[in-house]
Design a protein around this motif. Structure first.
Motif, PDB file in Angstrom:
ATOM      1  N   ARG A 187      -2.142   8.514  -9.968  1.00  0.00           N
ATOM      2  CA  ARG A 187      -0.673   8.180 -10.314  1.00  0.00           C
ATOM      3  C   ARG A 187      -0.039   7.716  -9.012  1.00  0.00           C
ATOM      4  O   ARG A 187       0.091   8.351  -7.885  1.00  0.00           O
ATOM      5  N   GLY A 188       0.163   6.583  -8.650  1.00  0.00           N
ATOM      6  CA  GLY A 188       0.758   6.004  -7.367  1.00  0.00           C
ATOM      7  C   GLY A 188      -0.043   5.805  -6.286  1.00  0.00           C
ATOM      8  O   GLY A 188       0.421   5.838  -5.252  1.00  0.00           O
ATOM      9  N   VAL A 189      -1.434   5.766  -6.603  1.00  0.00           N
ATOM     10  CA  VAL A 189      -2.334   5.217  -5.446  1.00  0.00           C
ATOM     11  C   VAL A 189      -2.415   3.895  -5.560  1.00  0.00           C
ATOM     12  O   VAL A 189      -2.504   3.278  -6.628  1.00  0.00           O
TER      13      VAL A 189
ATOM     14  N   ASP B 157      10.943   2.186 -10.074  1.00  0.00           N
ATOM     15  CA  ASP B 157      10.019   2.599  -8.890  1.00  0.00           C
ATOM     16  C   ASP B 157       8.872   3.303  -9.615  1.00  0.00           C
ATOM     17  O   ASP B 157       8.791   4.521 -10.058  1.00  0.00           O
ATOM     18  N   GLU B 158       7.789   2.516  -9.843  1.00  0.00           N
ATOM     19  CA  GLU B 158       6.491   2.758 -10.578  1.00  0.00           C
ATOM     20  C   GLU B 158       6.853   3.452 -11.763  1.00  0.00           C
ATOM     21  O   GLU B 158       6.500   4.848 -12.297  1.00  0.00           O
ATOM     22  N   PRO B 159       7.312   2.894 -12.619  1.00  0.00           N
ATOM     23  CA  PRO B 159       7.974   3.361 -13.980  1.00  0.00           C
ATOM     24  C   PRO B 159       6.712   3.320 -15.078  1.00  0.00           C
ATOM     25  O   PRO B 159       7.047   4.136 -15.769  1.00  0.00           O
TER      26      PRO B 159
ATOM     27  N   SER C 218       5.073  -1.671  -8.618  1.00  0.00           N
ATOM     28  CA  SER C 218       4.069  -1.005  -9.466  1.00  0.00           C
ATOM     29  C   SER C 218       2.775  -1.148  -8.459  1.00  0.00           C
ATOM     30  O   SER C 218       2.678  -1.924  -7.776  1.00  0.00           O
ATOM     31  N   HIS C 219       1.722  -0.278  -8.778  1.00  0.00           N
ATOM     32  CA  HIS C 219       0.399  -0.546  -8.160  1.00  0.00           C
ATOM     33  C   HIS C 219      -0.387  -1.380  -9.244  1.00  0.00           C
ATOM     34  O   HIS C 219      -1.638  -1.464  -8.966  1.00  0.00           O
ATOM     35  N   MET C 220       0.161  -1.451 -10.390  1.00  0.00           N
ATOM     36  CA  MET C 220      -0.845  -2.184 -11.403  1.00  0.00           C
ATOM     37  C   MET C 220      -0.350  -3.508 -11.320  1.00  0.00           C
ATOM     38  O   MET C 220       0.713  -4.112 -11.820  1.00  0.00           O
TER      39      MET C 220
ATOM     40  N   HIS D 228       0.959  -1.275  -0.033  1.00  0.00           N
ATOM     41  CA  HIS D 228       0.036  -0.002   0.123  1.00  0.00           C
ATOM     42  C   HIS D 228       0.739   1.330   0.102  1.00  0.00           C
ATOM     43  O   HIS D 228       2.045   1.127  -0.010  1.00  0.00           O
ATOM     44  N   ASN D 229       0.258   2.303  -0.093  1.00  0.00           N
ATOM     45  CA  ASN D 229       1.045   3.734  -0.180  1.00  0.00           C
ATOM     46  C   ASN D 229       1.722   3.831   1.156  1.00  0.00           C
ATOM     47  O   ASN D 229       0.952   3.764   2.283  1.00  0.00           O
ATOM     48  N   GLY D 230       2.723   4.180   1.286  1.00  0.00           N
ATOM     49  CA  GLY D 230       3.490   4.169   2.556  1.00  0.00           C
ATOM     50  C   GLY D 230       4.230   3.149   3.115  1.00  0.00           C
ATOM     51  O   GLY D 230       4.521   3.061   4.097  1.00  0.00           O
TER      52      GLY D 230
ATOM     53  N   GLY E 258       4.466   9.062  -1.470  1.00  0.00           N
ATOM     54  CA  GLY E 258       3.795   9.642  -2.718  1.00  0.00           C
ATOM     55  C   GLY E 258       2.195   9.441  -2.806  1.00  0.00           C
ATOM     56  O   GLY E 258       1.585  10.268  -2.999  1.00  0.00           O
ATOM     57  N   GLY E 259       1.737   8.191  -2.510  1.00  0.00           N
ATOM     58  CA  GLY E 259       0.460   8.118  -2.727  1.00  0.00           C
ATOM     59  C   GLY E 259      -0.568   8.693  -1.511  1.00  0.00           C
ATOM     60  O   GLY E 259      -1.568   9.220  -1.987  1.00  0.00           O
ATOM     61  N   ASN E 260       0.010   8.903  -0.401  1.00  0.00           N
ATOM     62  CA  ASN E 260      -0.745   9.764   0.506  1.00  0.00           C
ATOM     63  C   ASN E 260      -0.855  11.021   0.283  1.00  0.00           C
ATOM     64  O   ASN E 260      -1.653  11.836   0.412  1.00  0.00           O
TER      65      ASN E 260
ATOM     66  N   PHE F 260      13.722   6.547 -10.642  1.00  0.00           N
ATOM     67  CA  PHE F 260      12.977   7.088  -9.335  1.00  0.00           C
ATOM     68  C   PHE F 260      11.342   7.065  -9.627  1.00  0.00           C
ATOM     69  O   PHE F 260      11.111   7.424 -10.557  1.00  0.00           O
ATOM     70  N   GLN F 261      10.821   7.231  -8.475  1.00  0.00           N
ATOM     71  CA  GLN F 261       9.434   7.555  -8.709  1.00  0.00           C
ATOM     72  C   GLN F 261       8.910   8.977  -8.942  1.00  0.00           C
ATOM     73  O   GLN F 261       8.294   9.136  -9.863  1.00  0.00           O
ATOM     74  N   GLU F 262       9.705   9.941  -8.319  1.00  0.00           N
ATOM     75  CA  GLU F 262       9.604  11.234  -9.013  1.00  0.00           C
ATOM     76  C   GLU F 262      10.478  11.341  -9.879  1.00  0.00           C
ATOM     77  O   GLU F 262      11.869  11.136  -9.871  1.00  0.00           O
TER      78      GLU F 262
HETATM   79 MG   LIG Z   1       3.491   5.115  -5.214  1.00  0.00          MG
END
Ligand SMILES: [Mg+2]
Ligand SMILES: Nc1ncnc2c1ncn2[C@@H]1O[C@H](COP(=O)(O)OP(=O)(O)OP(=O)(O)O)[C@@H](O)[C@H]1O
Ligand SMILES: Nc1ncnc2c1ncn2[C@@H]1O[C@H](COP(=O)(O)OP(=O)(O)OP(=O)(O)O)[C@@H](O)[C@H]1O
Ligand SMILES: [Mg+2]
Lengths: 331, 312, 330, 474
Positions: free
Chosen positions: D402-404, D168-170, D200-202, D44-46, D376-378, D84-86
């Motif tokens: 994005r990133g949730v 990281d979440e590319p 990934s969250h997918m 999960h996020n975080g 990021g997700g939070n 990186f994620q960002e």
């Molecule tokens: Mg994320």
């Protein structure tokens, strides 16, 4: 497919050469130059060009120094005082004890590098630290030369009054400064990394660079250009004084911006900055040729500055200013 | 949040206290009152222009007003000319000063907004025009302020200089606005990320316009007061306030990167900047040494304040 | 030398600062004298050029532009004694006559029309010595640091003080030749000072010092005044109220007109000594009312020189030079 | 390119923990990664995924435990590459110059030519048919193109060979086609003996590309198994969510209110409708939304009842106010409505923020913490709260998921549907077809214009893809 690639490549080359960052300074410079020639055809000669531009040589050098600092998202409010100090040293110590003089100048460059590292390491606001430094440089200059005086080292005087064939010294120097700084800042690898520092420090540090050293390098180079500016200044003016170059601080900032640079994001153009410095001094000359009433001569300088910069609107519709949110979003 | 506010606040005041103590150590405790009175009087002018500069600096990187001295001169010149030294014209003069302030602020903002000039260049270039206007309007003649106004500007109430009272009231108003007001929140949001603020529904254009109008109006008021205080407007009046206004803002703990401002620290810095010059004068340093020490002290304070902040 | 007509000659004024009443009066003196000269055809043109701030770099560029414009003579109020020498040399090499005044340049090819600033400093101290034979505490208000006028005046004061050990210079502050800066500097340093009997200054800031003293409840010291109208008016008022005594020493802005006529004379082929000293302007207490009546409110008292005045000055200087060389050869 | 098949792992973590002050982001992690492995990291996020990544690549130092990277010769060349994620490119430099930043070997005369060739080759290898000019300045590229560049730099040889690439979440800003290209490349890379950590969250992507999955929850590793051992439902469960297969009940025009909005591009929306914007990334959807929002609100005045609210997807650029607390970030859009005499009503502010923290599940123990301390997700959830808390009848969302994480996504879908049922209108741009399929009506963009308007049963993956690509197939 191959053909397409080749065309793309050529297009890309073209785009790079006529980058909009340089286009505006180039056009505004040309317009002012033509206007100047129209008003004063005497300027259109070897001697005339030299008279028109030779005093810009130190400004152009100082502008590159300022550009290096702006490139890493800082601003240097001490350029004017620093160049004055260098001039004071060059007109006194450097004449009497050349080696000691060189040593002091090297120490000044080092001091700049240390300030850069300090600003970054301790996360200090550059604008205030350099403001403080300007007091220190000023004070040192006053200690060295309480009243204007000193004499230029003869080799410096000879260098700045040299009369090369075909092109006057001023023009040759401007071209040289532009090209050298372009190679250093835009073309070279380390210049690219330094620009990257202005674009995104994190990405540079993540790639394994020591950011503090890089900041020190950028500032050190700025100091080096400041020293060069001070030396050429003494060569031209034959002597020095504690506030001889105090106008350089704002002039160099204006030059960098006029030359297509931006305050944040490492977006700068050295050739543009040299053109910007030349444009600013041309604007001053043009006003002198126009015989305005003394009441308005000062204001007219401001008006010209505004007019030249406003021309940017015609060139980049995105608007370089941070206000352009709407345009950014729709661009 | 509260810890963030209190630290820079503290440093400017601490520095002024130290400098004050050093001065009093030289002159004797009997003179402490006199020094404090002078510091309040002259600190007031720096504080008024500093508040304006702070609002603009808070707008974010690159925002700064370099036309403060020219605005002061123009307002002082035109206001005193309008009053012509006649009694009972003080309010007329204030009105003229306010108009000048709004005009200057409006022009500055128009240059920044419509012509998209970087503020540092726009205000610098415009200030040359204001200077020309001041020269043209009065040719450098020094007209005396009306006697009552001059007496008010140099006078005191409850033992505090009147100009300092005005500056304190202004500071409190701005402080409340920033801490509790919606406009203050909007300003701070704009300073952190103007694009995000706009997308969150903040009217960033009017926030910007407000900041640039405020700094010009405050500079104009300060010019009007200073001209009345020092017995007439001069064309070189207010020159020292260019660097001073920036110095008090940052020594006071406002972030030059925008989005964070600090009013109490600003007053501390204004007192400090006056006291440090007086102290160095009193100790008999000559110009060179004095400048160097001023520079060293400014940098030391910025380092001290920042080291504290980043350690926490 | 052969007679030569200057009616086709063009003279330019290069001025480095316009931000105070003295400079404004100087520009206006230049305007009134030269416009007459142009009208009656003594010279073809006499244009004034001003730059914003007191900066030698800008002024050097301005001088080079004036050379380019083909002026026959350039009259300079210089921002720096030495930093313009490069540009001045260029002008001389191009055959342009260069006359400097007020802020002079040291380049040997330039003529210098000077006030004796050291003399000024000496006179200030002499007056104090006369007023306080038993000794006194003095405060010095200096001008803009790093300029030669400030340095010269200060040297004059220091030299003369050596002769009067009873006078104590207890502090010196910078007033930048501006009233508000002076007021602030004096107010800041006063609490740390003993009783002050006299204030030495450089002209243009006496009123600021007086304001600072007034605010401090101290006894008003003897402040040396200059030619600013508001200072003179303040002096007259103090005189009426409590018989305040002081002197006024200053450099008259009209020195620009001397420089103008000197340039004209040189272009005319006259022989002019390279250095010409113009007397300082003294306003005595008894002349105060008449001077005040002549001086516009808020301006500075002035003395304008005509062509005849300047010819006389030149002749006197030439005679003196001849006398000196004779003495030397004897 | 075949590597010597060392049995030696590329990275080993033993008992690693990481704390940020009181926040324990990672707790006692043991992990070994061998060459040829593609590890999926979900949670999960975080949950601590980004933190774990930053420890492995050396950006952060662990509080406890040890990290062993046997191939590391020095910090500049450890063979470990991170995306990186960002986004972390230098926007002012060209694509090729960005390669120079991380490739010390590029120097001397002619380095530009070599840099262009290397990055061009890497891009073509991963994303065949891409249209990115190596000379283009990065800030002229779309967010998807930037992500592609960053990935290409990650896989570029850069003097040595990449041994471990951490992504990281590319795919968070990539459309399905480009993401597919990336997944294929990852597969090739691992077949050649490289190792990959893929976050990934997918979950579809995770199943497609990885051969091992690590599930993280609140800083701990709760599962570490081969991919085959999971199914979709068991993975979601392991992450701590109840698998919901809520299906949108799509509404038709008759069920909705009047038309409340039309844009110059031809987007229209009715009261209470959820309108999707789709198509390949970078075809003008985000710009259309931003223009719509900026045109219908003013930079000069703020109304108490705003006409629209905006949910940003590019958080650092468009959303987050980094100096402020979570509270202030959440409340900025509603200050004006609650203000009296221009003063902030601080009690109402705190109450609203606390309410939304509850409703949207922002993981923090104190709303006074700075927003940057959130994952990021939070942070994204805070931006949602900011917009939904206003009274705006229309909410514009620029790829807001994005990133949730999966669980939160379901919650947000439900919330959006509930708000829509009460008459709010949503305009929702997304790069993910799954999200677009939640909408009542969908506009597909191609080259800055609308190429299709789908509603009802037409809203499905095939129709959307067809409309996105139509021209290119001709
Ligand atoms: Mg994320
Ligand atoms: N610099 C920091 N300071 C304080 N807390 C932090 C910091 N960085 C991360 N955290 C905390 O550590 C925890 C893990 O964050 P991390 O970014 O690793 O999550 P994540 O799994 O990547 O989440 P997401 O899927 O949302 O990106 C979060 O609770 C976060 O708030
Ligand atoms: N690291 C460096 N330090 C100093 N100068 C450099 C460096 N790298 C390149 N240069 C100089 O920059 C100039 C151009 O560089 P380079 O040869 O890399 O161009 P290029 O890649 O061929 O670009 P193009 O394809 O546009 O011609 C040359 O004069 C080269 O010497
Ligand atoms: Mg993460």
């Amino acid at each position: 497919m191959n053909k397409q690639l080749a065309i793309n490549k050529r297009l890309a080359m073209k785009k790079r050469w006529v980058s909009p960052r340089i286009l505006l300074p180039l056009v505004s410079f040309s317009v002012l130059l033509i206007a100047t020639f129209a008003l004063q055809e005497r300027a259109m000669s070897y001697l005339g060009l030299n008279l028109l531009f030779n005093l810009t040589v130190p400004i152009a050098l100082a502008t590159i120094g300022q550009l290096l600092v702006i490139m890493v998202n800082d601003i240097d409010l001490s350029v004017g005082a620093f160049v004055s100090l260098v001039a004071c040293i060059a007109a006194t110590v450097l004449v009497q004890h050349p080696w000691l003089g060189c040593l002091i100048l090297a120490a000044l460059v080092l001091a700049y590098a240390v300030i850069g590292a300090l600003i970054h390491k301790l996360r200090l606001p550059a604008i205030v630290v350099t403001l403080g430094m300007s007091f220190i440089w000023d004070g040192l200059a006053l200690l060295i030369l309480p009243a204007p005086g000193g004499t230029a080292p003869t080799w410096l005087r000879a260098l700045m009054t040299v009369k090369p064939p075909l092109v006057p010294m001023a023009v040759a120097a401007a071209v040289l400064i532009g090209l050298a700084s372009h190679l250093l800042i835009i073309r070279s690898g380390i210049g690219t990394v330094l620009r990257g520092l202005g674009g995104n420090v994190r990405s540079v540090t993540r790639a394994g660079w020591n950011d503090t050293l890089l900041f020190a390098l950028a500032y050190g180079l700025a100091g080096l250009f400041g020293v060069l500016a001070g030396l050429t200044l003494v060569g031209l003016y034959t002597s020095a004084g504690a506030n001889v170059a105090s106008s350089y601080t704002l002039l160099t900032i204006a030059g960098v911006i006029l030359g297509g640079g931006e305050f944040v994001g490492g977006k700068v153009s050295p050739i543009g900055a040299v053109l910007g410095a030349l444009t600013l001094s041309l604007a001053g000359s043009l006003l002198a040729f126009m015989h305005l009433s003394p009441d308005w001569q000062i204001g007219a300088q401001g008006a010209v500055l505004i007019a030249v910069l406003a021309a940017r609107l015609l060139f980049n519709r995105h608007g370089a200013s941070s206000n352009a949110i709407a345009q950014e979003a729709t661009a | 949040m509260s810890s963030l506010i209190s630290r820079p606040w503290l440093w400017a005041w601490l520095a002024s206290a130290v400098v004050f103590a050093l001065s009093v150590a030289l002159s004797g405790a009997g003179q402490a009152g006199g020094l404090l009175y002078a510091a309040l009087s002259f600190g007031a002018f720096a504080a008024i222009v500093g508040i304006g500069q702070m609002l603009v600096v808070t707008l974010g990187p690159g925002n700064i007003d370099l036309s403060i001295p020219a605005a002061m001169t123009l307002s002082g010149t035109l206001a005193l000319k309008a009053m012509g030294g006649e009694p009972g014209t003080a309010l007329l003069g204030l009105g003229v000063a306010l108009l000048v302030g709004m005009g200057v602020g409006g022009v500055n903002f128009a240059l920044i907004r419509l012509l998209r000039l970087p503020p540092i260049i726009a205000t610098l270039a415009a200030s040359l025009i204001y200077q020309s206007l001041a020269i043209w309007s009065n040719r450098g003649l020094r007209i005396k302020p009306p006697v009552a106004l001059a007496d008010f500007a140099t006078g005191r109430s409850l033992g505090i200089p009147n100009v300092a009272l005005i500056a304190i009231v202004l500071a409190i108003v701005v402080w409340v606005l920033l801490e509790r007001g919606v406009w203050g929140r909007w300003l701070l949001a704009t300073g952190q990320n103007a694009r995000a603020a706009r997308l969150a529904g903040v009217p960033v254009e009017s926030v910007r316009a407000g900041a640039y109008l405020s700094v010009a109006v405050l500079a104009a008021v300060s010019g009007y007061l200073l001209a009345s205080f020092s017995g007439g407007a001069a064309l070189n009046m207010g020159q020292q306030y260019l660097l001073l206004s920036i110095a008090v803002v940052v020594i006071g703990g406002t972030s030059i990167a925008g989005g964070f401002s600090n009013v109490p620290g600003l007053w501390g810095a204004a007192l400090f900047m006056f006291l440090v010059v007086s102290m160095l004068n009193a100790y008999g340093f000559d110009a060179g040494a004095r400048m160097m020490l001023t520079g060293v002290i400014i940098i030391a304070i910025v380092i001290a304040a920042n080291a504290r902040r980043s350690r926490s | 030398p052969a007679y030569s007509d200057t009616s086709d000659k063009r003279i330019a004024l290069s001025n480095n600062y316009a931000g105070n009443a003295w400079r404004q009066e100087m520009l206006s003196a230049w305007r009134t004298q030269t416009s007459r000269a142009v009208k009656i055809g003594t010279v073809a043109a006499a244009d004034a050029f001003t730059i914003g701030e007191n900066r030698p770099t800008d002024q050097a560029a301005q001088i080079q532009n004036l050379i380019l414009q083909g002026y026959d003579a350039i009259v300079i109020d210089a921002a720096s004694t030495t930093a313009l020498n490069g540009a001045v040399q260029e002008a001389c090499d191009a055959g342009v006559v260069v006359v400097s005044f007020d802020g002079i340049v040291t380049a040997p090819c330039a003529w210098k029309v000077v006030n004796d600033f050291r003399q000024w400093g000496r006179e200030e101290v002499e007056y104090m010595a006369k007023r306080f034979p038993e000794g006194a505490n003095l405060l010095e208000v200096r001008g803009l640091p790093g300029t030669f006028v400030d340095d010269d005046l200060h040297q004059g004061i220091v030299d003369e003080l050596k002769k009067h050990p009873q006078l104590h210079l207890v502090s010196s502050v910078e007033g930048d030749w501006a009233q508000d800066v002076t007021q602030q500097a004096v107010a800041g340093v006063l609490p740390s000072l003993p009783k002050i009997d006299g204030v030495l200054n450089q002209g243009g800031e006496a009123y600021g010092a007086a304001q600072a003293f007034r605010a401090s409840d101290r006894k008003m010291p003897v402040i040396i005044l200059s030619n600013a109208q508001d200072e003179l008016a303040w002096w007259a008022q103090q005189d009426r109220d409590n018989g305040y005594q002081s002197i006024s020493i200053s450099n008259a802005p009209g020195i620009a007109t001397v420089a103008f006529w000197v340039a004209q004379q040189i272009l005319d082929g006259k022989e002019v000594p390279k250095r010409l000293t113009v007397p300082l302007l003294h306003i005595r207490q008894q002349d105060l009312d008449s001077v005040l009546a002549k001086t516009p409110k808020g301006s500075v008292a002035d003395q304008i020189f005509s062509q005849a005045d300047v010819e006389k000055l030149i002749a006197a200087a030439r005679d003196k030079a001849v006398q000196r060389s004779q003495e030397a050869s004897q | 390119m075949s590597r010597d098949n060392h049995r030696q792992p590329v990275v080993t973590l033993t008992g690693v923990s990481k704390s940020f002050g009181p926040v324990k982001a990672l707790d006692d992690i043991d992990l070994t990664l061998s060459p040829g492995e593609c590890l999926g990291l979900v949670g999960h996020n975080g949950a601590g995924k980004s933190t774990l990544v930053n420890l492995i690549n050396g950006t952060l130092k662990p509080t406890h435990g040890e990290i062993h990277t046997p191939y590391a010769r020095n910090r500049r060349d450890s063979g470990i590459r991170s995306v990186f994620q960002e986004l972390s490119l230098c926007p002012n430099l060209s694509v090729a110059e960005n390669l120079r930043i991380c490739h010390g070997g590029l120097s001397g005369p002619g380095w530009r030519t070599r840099a262009r060739e290397e990055i061009g080759a890497s891009l073509s290898r991963i994303f065949p048919g891409h249209d990115i000019d190596p000379n283009a300045e990065v800030d002229t590229l779309s967010i998807a193109q930037r992500q592609m560049v960053e990935i290409a730099i990650g896989f570029a040889p850069r003097g040595s060979e990449a041994r471990l690439v951490i992504l990281d979440e590319p795919t968070s800003s990539l459309d399905a086609g480009i993401a597919g290209q990336l997944l294929e490349h990852i597969q090739r890379f691992c077949d050649d003996g490289g190792a990959v950590i893929f976050i990934s969250h997918m979950l579809g992507e995770i199943f497609q590309v990885t051969n091992r999955i690590v599930v993280m929850k609140d800083g701990r590793m709760v599962e570490d198994r081969a991919t085959e051992a999971f199914c979709h439902a068991s993975l979601v469960e392991a992450m701590g969510h109840v698998a919901q297969q809520a299906h949108a009940t799509r509404r038709t025009a008759e069920m909705l209110g009047d038309e409340v909005l039309t844009s110059p591009e031809g987007i229209s929306a009715r009261r209470g409708e959820i309108v999707g914007l789709s198509g390949l990334a970078g075809h003008g959807q985000a710009e259309a939304l931003a223009r719509l929002y900026l045109d219908s609100t003013s930079g000069w005045s703020a109304r108490r009842e705003p006409a629209m609210a905006f949910v940003a997807g590019d958080r650092p650029r468009d959303g987050v106010l980094p100096l402020w607390s979570i509270l202030r970030n959440a409340s900025i859009s509603t200050l004006n409505a609650a203000a009296r005499w221009g003063m902030v009503d601080r009690r109402a502010e705190a109450a609203t923020a606390a309410d939304w923290q509850q409703r949207i599940g922002i993981r923090t123990n104190d709303l006074g913490n700075t927003i940057t301390s959130l994952s990021g997700g939070n942070q994204q959830k805070v931006l949602f709260a900011r917009a939904l808390a206003t009274s705006a009848p229309i909410v514009v969302m620029d790829d807001p998921m994005r990133g949730v994480d999966v669980g939160t996504k379901q919650d947000v879908y439900a919330m959006i549907r509930a708000e829509a049922a009460q008459g709010r209108t949503f305009l929702w741009y997304s790069t993910e077809t799954e999200e677009v399929c939640q909408c009542d009506r969908v506009f597909v963009f191609r080259n800055g214009t609308i190429s299709a308007e789908l509603s009802g049963a037409e809203v499905n993956e095939e129709r959307i893809l067809a409309a996105s690509f139509e021209m290119q197939e001709n």
